[in-house]
Scaffold this motif. Structure first.
Motif, PDB file in Angstrom:
ATOM      1  N   LEU A  70      -3.090  -3.975  24.020  1.00 50.43           N
ATOM      2  CA  LEU A  70      -2.241  -2.658  23.639  1.00 50.43           C
ATOM      3  C   LEU A  70      -2.907  -1.694  24.569  1.00 50.43           C
ATOM      4  O   LEU A  70      -1.929  -0.761  24.804  1.00 50.43           O
ATOM      5  N   GLY A  71      -3.982  -1.516  24.929  1.00 50.98           N
ATOM      6  CA  GLY A  71      -4.548  -0.470  25.680  1.00 50.98           C
ATOM      7  C   GLY A  71      -4.091  -0.473  27.329  1.00 50.98           C
ATOM      8  O   GLY A  71      -3.568   0.596  27.719  1.00 50.98           O
ATOM      9  N   ALA A  72      -3.888  -1.640  27.796  1.00 47.80           N
ATOM     10  CA  ALA A  72      -3.315  -1.760  28.983  1.00 47.80           C
ATOM     11  C   ALA A  72      -1.968  -1.574  29.013  1.00 47.80           C
ATOM     12  O   ALA A  72      -1.367  -0.777  30.043  1.00 47.80           O
ATOM     13  N   LEU A  73      -1.019  -1.769  28.083  1.00 48.42           N
ATOM     14  CA  LEU A  73       0.204  -1.467  27.791  1.00 48.42           C
ATOM     15  C   LEU A  73       0.429   0.036  27.807  1.00 48.42           C
ATOM     16  O   LEU A  73       1.362   0.616  28.398  1.00 48.42           O
ATOM     17  N   VAL A  74      -0.541   0.697  26.913  1.00 51.19           N
ATOM     18  CA  VAL A  74      -0.286   2.211  26.737  1.00 51.19           C
ATOM     19  C   VAL A  74      -0.648   2.736  28.158  1.00 51.19           C
ATOM     20  O   VAL A  74       0.155   3.813  28.746  1.00 51.19           O
ATOM     21  N   GLN A  75      -1.386   2.413  28.813  1.00 49.29           N
ATOM     22  CA  GLN A  75      -1.965   2.925  30.355  1.00 49.29           C
ATOM     23  C   GLN A  75      -0.656   2.810  31.355  1.00 49.29           C
ATOM     24  O   GLN A  75      -0.391   3.752  32.145  1.00 49.29           O
ATOM     25  N   THR A  76       0.065   1.690  31.250  1.00 47.76           N
ATOM     26  CA  THR A  76       1.163   1.710  32.047  1.00 47.76           C
ATOM     27  C   THR A  76       2.170   2.577  31.656  1.00 47.76           C
ATOM     28  O   THR A  76       2.702   2.890  32.681  1.00 47.76           O
ATOM     29  N   GLU A  77       2.561   2.901  30.731  1.00 50.58           N
ATOM     30  CA  GLU A  77       3.467   3.875  30.109  1.00 50.58           C
ATOM     31  C   GLU A  77       3.070   5.326  30.558  1.00 50.58           C
ATOM     32  O   GLU A  77       3.608   5.883  30.956  1.00 50.58           O
ATOM     33  N   ILE A  78       1.451   5.606  30.334  1.00 50.87           N
ATOM     34  CA  ILE A  78       1.094   6.847  30.740  1.00 50.87           C
ATOM     35  C   ILE A  78       1.340   7.061  32.337  1.00 50.87           C
ATOM     36  O   ILE A  78       1.624   8.107  32.915  1.00 50.87           O
TER      37      ILE A  78
END
Length: 256
Positions: free
Chosen positions: A112-120
């Motif tokens: 989840l953290g990696a996916l959030v960082q990609t969107e940010i």
């Protein structure tokens, strides 16, 4: 469609059943026609938008090569607007697929953290009006469709920016809570009243206020986000008050 009621006697035994049968064939056909229309129009609109984006990117490269910053800046703005239109069309298309049972979910192991960082990172490169502060705990593994969950995260970030003034902050957190991974995003925007808060995840619901008059939208994003989270076995909710900003949350079951 059947609506019924069971009647019981003095001793608690069932004595009769009342039922009403309603023919909803016409309603179902109308819904199918609507979904078919949305699907066709969405596909027809996406084709020229894709071409326009390609032409703009070619012109951007030429402007950059020529060292002309004015058209390069204007073309970047045009590209952002096309991206917004494409996202809006995809939203309607996904709602149509969802309601017709054709929204495919491809579950895979995701951080989840990696996916959030990609969107940010996508927002940081295109938006300079807000400062995004993010902190995510490592190894929050969930079983999710990367594209669909990315759409939810993207929509919540977009809303936080859209419903708050320029030069304000957006705070994003990802953390573990018991057996769930939780995502939260807080803005410093206009906030949502208590009478509207229970309904914001309804389809096509829009808060009616003078503050919303200049904010575009169709009430699709939060509805679709809520349905995607439900399909993933999670929960989504919000906390807010007028003038105090809003915080949106969703939780998903953690996996080993």
């Amino acid at each position: 469609r059947v609506v019924g009621k069971v009647k019981s006697g003095n001793q608690g035994k069932f004595t009769s059943v009342y039922a009403v049968l309603m023919d909803v064939s016409d309603q179902k056909r109308d819904e199918q026609r609507k979904n078919d229309f949305i699907t066709i129009v969405s596909h027809e609109l996406k084709t020229p938008l894709t071409s326009m984006k390609g032409y703009i990117q070619v012109l951007q490269l030429k402007a950059k090569k020529d060292g002309d910053s004015l058209p390069e800046k204007a073309l970047s703005g045009a590209e952002r607007q096309i991206t917004k239109m494409t996202d809006m069309i995809n939203g309607f298309l996904n709602v149509s697929r969802l309601e017709s049972g054709k929204l495919l979910i491809n579950f895979e192991r995701q951080d989840l953290g990696a996916l959030v960082q990609t969107e940010i990172e996508e927002y940081v490169t295109t938006i300079s009006s807000h400062t995004i502060h993010a902190h995510c705990s490592p190894s929050l593994m969930v079983n999710a469709d990367r594209e669909k969950l990315g759409h939810v995260i993207n929509n919540l970030i977009g809303n936080a920016i859209k419903y708050s003034s320029a030069n304000t902050n957006v705070y994003i957190k990802c953390f573990k809570d018991l057996q769930n991974a939780v995502y939260s995003i807080k803005d410093e925007g206009m906030g949502i009243g208590a009478e509207d808060l229970p309904r914001i995840f309804e389809r096509y619901y829009r808060v009616e206020s003078s503050r919303m008059a200049t904010v575009s939208g169709f009430g699709v994003g939060l509805y679709l986000s809520a349905e995607i989270i439900k399909v993933h076995g999670g929960k989504i909710w919000a906390e807010s008050a007028p003038g105090e900003g809003s915080t949106f949350f969703f939780s998903l079951p953690l996996i080993d």
